[in-house]
Design an enzyme around this catalytic site. Structure first.
Site, PDB file in Angstrom:
ATOM      1  CE1 TYR A 114      -3.257  -2.762   0.038  1.00  0.00           C
ATOM      2  CE2 TYR A 114      -3.839  -2.064   2.371  1.00  0.00           C
ATOM      3  CZ  TYR A 114      -4.057  -3.279   1.139  1.00  0.00           C
ATOM      4  OH  TYR A 114      -5.027  -3.929   1.135  1.00  0.00           O
ATOM      5  CG  ASN A 182      -2.070  -8.750  -0.735  1.00  0.00           C
ATOM      6  OD1 ASN A 182      -3.335  -9.067  -0.801  1.00  0.00           O
ATOM      7  ND2 ASN A 182      -1.650  -7.660  -1.006  1.00  0.00           N
TER       8      ASN A 182
END
Length: 389
Positions: A114, A182
């Site tokens: 992110y 992820n």
């Protein structure tokens, strides 16, 4: 690899938490050299499929178990995707996090990818400045995309360990509560992934591990490998789930919850704002669809014929029901996600404290979602997945 599941829901219920965490108990006379202990009175099992829920006295926040683990998480969590370190200022991020914590939110989610690590740094700086007790909140991060080098991405043992260490440095924490893989990685053997996750937990770098955007077969394989080699299995899957993305959340995840105890942490309950009619056939300069991390797929979703006509037309159809319940369409959509079977927490993505407060109002709508109301929503949407016979 043929996957066999040796442990059913009945097996999970029959093994107490003490057995799972501490191994066999000493026999009469203290079989391990210790004094004899009084027998523990077993606690009655919860109803099948039930997520034991409690409500905070001060905040009204509801808390659930993370899958069938003992970790209690707020049913609404706060995500940092495209907001922290990117879309909003650090001051706004601090305001959002403070409001969330003061209203009972204890689950904060981020990832190494992110904002190229800036989201973790921002979250870590805020947590350090606030001085909240580390035991009072749950931090989750996700590992897969860590850098440009070939060894800085994927789910190799090397990147899982080094990637998590990098996240902890940015977060300024000694451990995360949950580390997520992820996405799945076809280049890394499943046994290597599960062993690496077990290692970081045994080293105290994480307390639990989970998957994000994995398929049901892959999750089952990870669980089977963990059982076969006496390793630690995943406790939850993080998946996209909203009014227009239903199949995985309603067909696959509840079955995983019942069979192997894997819970669900879902994200994008508003489909990045599509459910709020924010886009109205075009993409404003200030919306998430203009941000590099989301622009390509979200622009396609908004500007396509299906994206422009179907979801926004359905949102318009939901307006009368929302008015009848005394809520916004966004609150109705979030409450609808919360009622889904096996969901431990729904992650909210907000750009202001005011928006967060509105979304937290979904808790008041949840109790109004009767079976009849849910049937009416299904009728308006016309996209309920077929039930398994």
């Amino acid at each position: 690899m043929q996957v066999s599941i040796a442990c059913t829901e009945q097996n999970l219920r029959s093994r107490s938490s003490e057995d799972r965490l501490c191994g066999p108990r000493p026999g009469p006379g203290g079989g391990n050299g210790g004094p004899a202990r009084a027998a523990l009175v077993p606690r009655p099992p919860a109803p099948a499929g039930a997520l034991r829920e409690s409500t905070g006295r001060r905040t009204g926040m509801k808390y659930r178990n993370l899958g069938k683990s003992g970790l209690r998480v707020s049913c609404l969590g706060l995500g940092t995707w495209v907001t922290f370190g990117s879309q909003i200022s650090d001051k706004t991020a601090e305001d959002v996090l403070t409001v969330a914590y003061e209203h009972g939110v204890n689950l904060f989610d981020t990832a190494e990818v992110y904002a190229a690590g800036k989201a973790e740094r921002t979250l870590g700086n805020i947590l350090k400045s606030k001085g909240w007790r580390r035991s009072s909140y749950v931090i989750t991060t996700k590992i897969f995309w860590g850098g440009q080098a070939e060894t800085e991405r994927g789910l190799s043992r090397k990147h899982i360990i080094e990637g998590l260490q990098g996240s902890l440095e940015r977060l300024q924490l000694g451990y995360v509560d949950i580390v997520f893989a992820n996405r799945s990685d076809p280049n890394s053997p499943m046994e290597e992934i599960v062993r690496a996750m077990t290692y970081v937990i045994n080293q105290g770098l994480a307390l639990y591990w989970g998957t994000s955007r994995w398929g049901a077969v892959e999750i089952m394989e990870a669980y089977s490998v963990a059982r076969q080699f006496n390793l630690i299995p995943p406790v939850c899957e993080q998946a996209e789930h909203h009014l227009f993305q239903r199949e995985k959340g309603e067909m696959q995840l509840p079955e995983l919850y019942h069979k192997i105890g894997v819970g669900s942490v879902t994200w994008s309950p508003l489909a990045c704002g599509l459910i709020t009619s924010k886009y109205d056939g075009r993409v404003p300069d200030t919306c998430r669809a203009t941000i590099k991390a989301t622009s390509e797929w979200l622009k396609d979703k908004v500007q396509s014929e299906g994206g422009r006509k179907q979801p926004q037309a359905k949102v318009t159809d939901l307006l009368p029901m929302a008015h009848q319940l005394g809520c916004t369409v966004a609150q109705l959509a979030i409450a609808w996600c919360l009622r889904s079977e096996g969901v431990s927490s729904v992650l909210l993505g907000v750009s202001s404290a005011a928006q967060l407060l509105e979304h937290l109002g979904a808790l008041q709508v949840l109790s109004q979602l009767t079976p009849q109301t849910v049937m009416e929503i299904d009728g308006l949407l016309g996209n309920k997945p077929p039930s398994k016979k």
